[in-house]
Design an enzyme around this catalytic site. Structure first.
Site, short mmCIF file in Angstrom:
data_model
loop_
_atom_site.label_atom_id
_atom_site.label_comp_id
_atom_site.label_asym_id
_atom_site.label_seq_id
_atom_site.Cartn_x
_atom_site.Cartn_y
_atom_site.Cartn_z
N ASN A 174 -16.52 59.58 20.07
CA ASN A 174 -17.97 59.65 20.20
C ASN A 174 -18.30 60.97 20.89
O ASN A 174 -18.15 61.09 22.10
CB ASN A 174 -18.46 58.45 21.03
N LYS A 191 -21.10 62.35 21.32
CA LYS A 191 -22.40 62.38 22.01
C LYS A 191 -23.14 63.68 21.65
O LYS A 191 -23.01 64.15 20.53
CB LYS A 191 -22.20 62.20 23.52
N HIS A 193 -25.21 51.73 22.01
CA HIS A 193 -24.47 52.38 23.10
C HIS A 193 -25.28 52.27 24.39
O HIS A 193 -26.52 52.35 24.37
CB HIS A 193 -24.20 53.84 22.74
N GLU A 200 -25.92 54.32 26.63
CA GLU A 200 -26.82 55.45 26.88
C GLU A 200 -28.12 55.30 26.11
O GLU A 200 -29.19 55.68 26.58
CB GLU A 200 -26.10 56.77 26.54
N GLU A 241 -17.62 48.35 26.44
CA GLU A 241 -17.72 49.56 27.26
C GLU A 241 -18.40 49.21 28.59
O GLU A 241 -19.64 49.23 28.66
CB GLU A 241 -18.54 50.62 26.53
N GLY A 298 -17.81 57.82 31.33
CA GLY A 298 -18.01 59.17 31.85
C GLY A 298 -17.76 59.29 33.35
O GLY A 298 -18.12 60.30 33.95
N SER A 347 -13.94 56.16 29.84
CA SER A 347 -12.93 57.03 30.44
C SER A 347 -11.53 56.83 29.87
O SER A 347 -10.54 56.87 30.62
CB SER A 347 -12.95 56.87 31.96
P1 PGA Z 1 -16.20 58.42 28.00
O1 PGA Z 1 -17.33 57.83 27.01
O2 PGA Z 1 -14.89 58.30 27.26
O3 PGA Z 1 -16.60 59.84 28.22
O4 PGA Z 1 -16.21 57.57 29.22
C1 PGA Z 1 -17.09 56.71 26.23
C2 PGA Z 1 -18.32 56.28 25.50
O5 PGA Z 1 -19.41 56.34 26.08
O6 PGA Z 1 -18.27 55.89 24.32
#
Ligand code: PGA
Length: 248
Positions: free
Chosen positions: A9, A11, A95, A97, A164, A170, A209
């Protein structure tokens, strides 16, 4: 046997040239990986280029979001029809976010999932609790609500579920394999209650992460079928290592 599903992903990262650069170094390294679904979700502006470059490869293209109408006066939105048209096989939906910054509710997530499926696009449904919810002992309640509402009046066909935990996204603070396994087992059980033996078939991937350092220990968990990778998917070398989990 559930086929592993490892998705990048990106982003809001990478221009078209950055996308091309990534693909040209990534493909030769993974072309012999035949037992994993390898998925890349670039930003919308790179989707067409990525779809073209990956046409005859073993890499699947996904979008990071999709709208729930097929066409019309919805400025700024992209429909399942448009995604299917360029060979996009999945859309990430719900997601955290998007839930957090764009006020996506479970109802919107549900509409997007139904529309994607109608349009021939699979859904990577993201669910997961915040730190506050975990500390209050509400993790399973949140997961149950997000599954039940997200899949309201639909089923698990063409669905991959991404667990998640928001506190792990992140932050560099990955869930331990035990925490991931516990949540995945719960999700599988809930799917089983609602959809019978589909509980054993649906792929449940972990996100938050994930790195080359922790992927192997996550992938040995019985109910972890793959990963949704943000930060560590931006460099080809690092994502190659993640795709090739447990081979070193
Ligand atoms: P990250 O993001 O691996 O940077 O923690 C994962 C995600 O939000 O899909």
């Amino acid at each position: 046997m559930r086929r592993p599903f490892i998705a990048a992903n990106w982003k809001m990262n990478k221009t078209v040239s950055g996308t091309r650069e990534f693909i040209s170094s990534f493909i030769p390294e993974v072309k012999d990986v035949t037992d994993v679904d390898i998925v890349i979700a670039p930003p919308f502006t790179s989707l067409v280029v990525a779809a073209e470059e990956l046409k005859n490869s073993n890499v699947i293209i996904a979008a990071q979001d999709v709208f729930y109408e097929e066409k019309g006066a919805y400025t700024g939105e992209v429909s399942p029809l448009m995604l299917a048209d360029i060979g996009c096989r999945y859309a990430i939906i719900g997601h955290s976010e998007r839930r957090q910054y764009f006020d996506e509710t479970d109802e919107i997530v549900n509409r997007k999932i139904k529309a994607a499926k109608r349009g021939g696009v699979g859904a990577i449904l993201c669910i997961g609790e915040s730190l506050e919810e975990r500390e209050a002992g509400k993790t399973f309640d949140v997961l149950e609500r997000e599954i039940d509402k997200g899949l309201f009046e639909t089923d698990t066909g063409d669905i991959v579920i991404a667990y998640e935990p928001i506190w792990a996204i992140g932050t560099g603070k990955t869930a331990t394999p035990e925490q991931a396994q516990e949540a995945h087992a719960y999700i599988r059980e809930r799917i089983g209650v609602k959809y019978g033996n589909k509980g054993d078939e649906v792929r449940i991937i972990y996100g938050g992460s994930v790195t080359p350092e922790n992927i192997d220990s996550l992938m040995v968990c019985k109910d972890v079928d793959g990963a949704l990778v943000g930060g560590a998917s931006l460099k080809a070398e690092s994502f190659v290592r993640i795709v090739k989990f447990n081979r070193f």
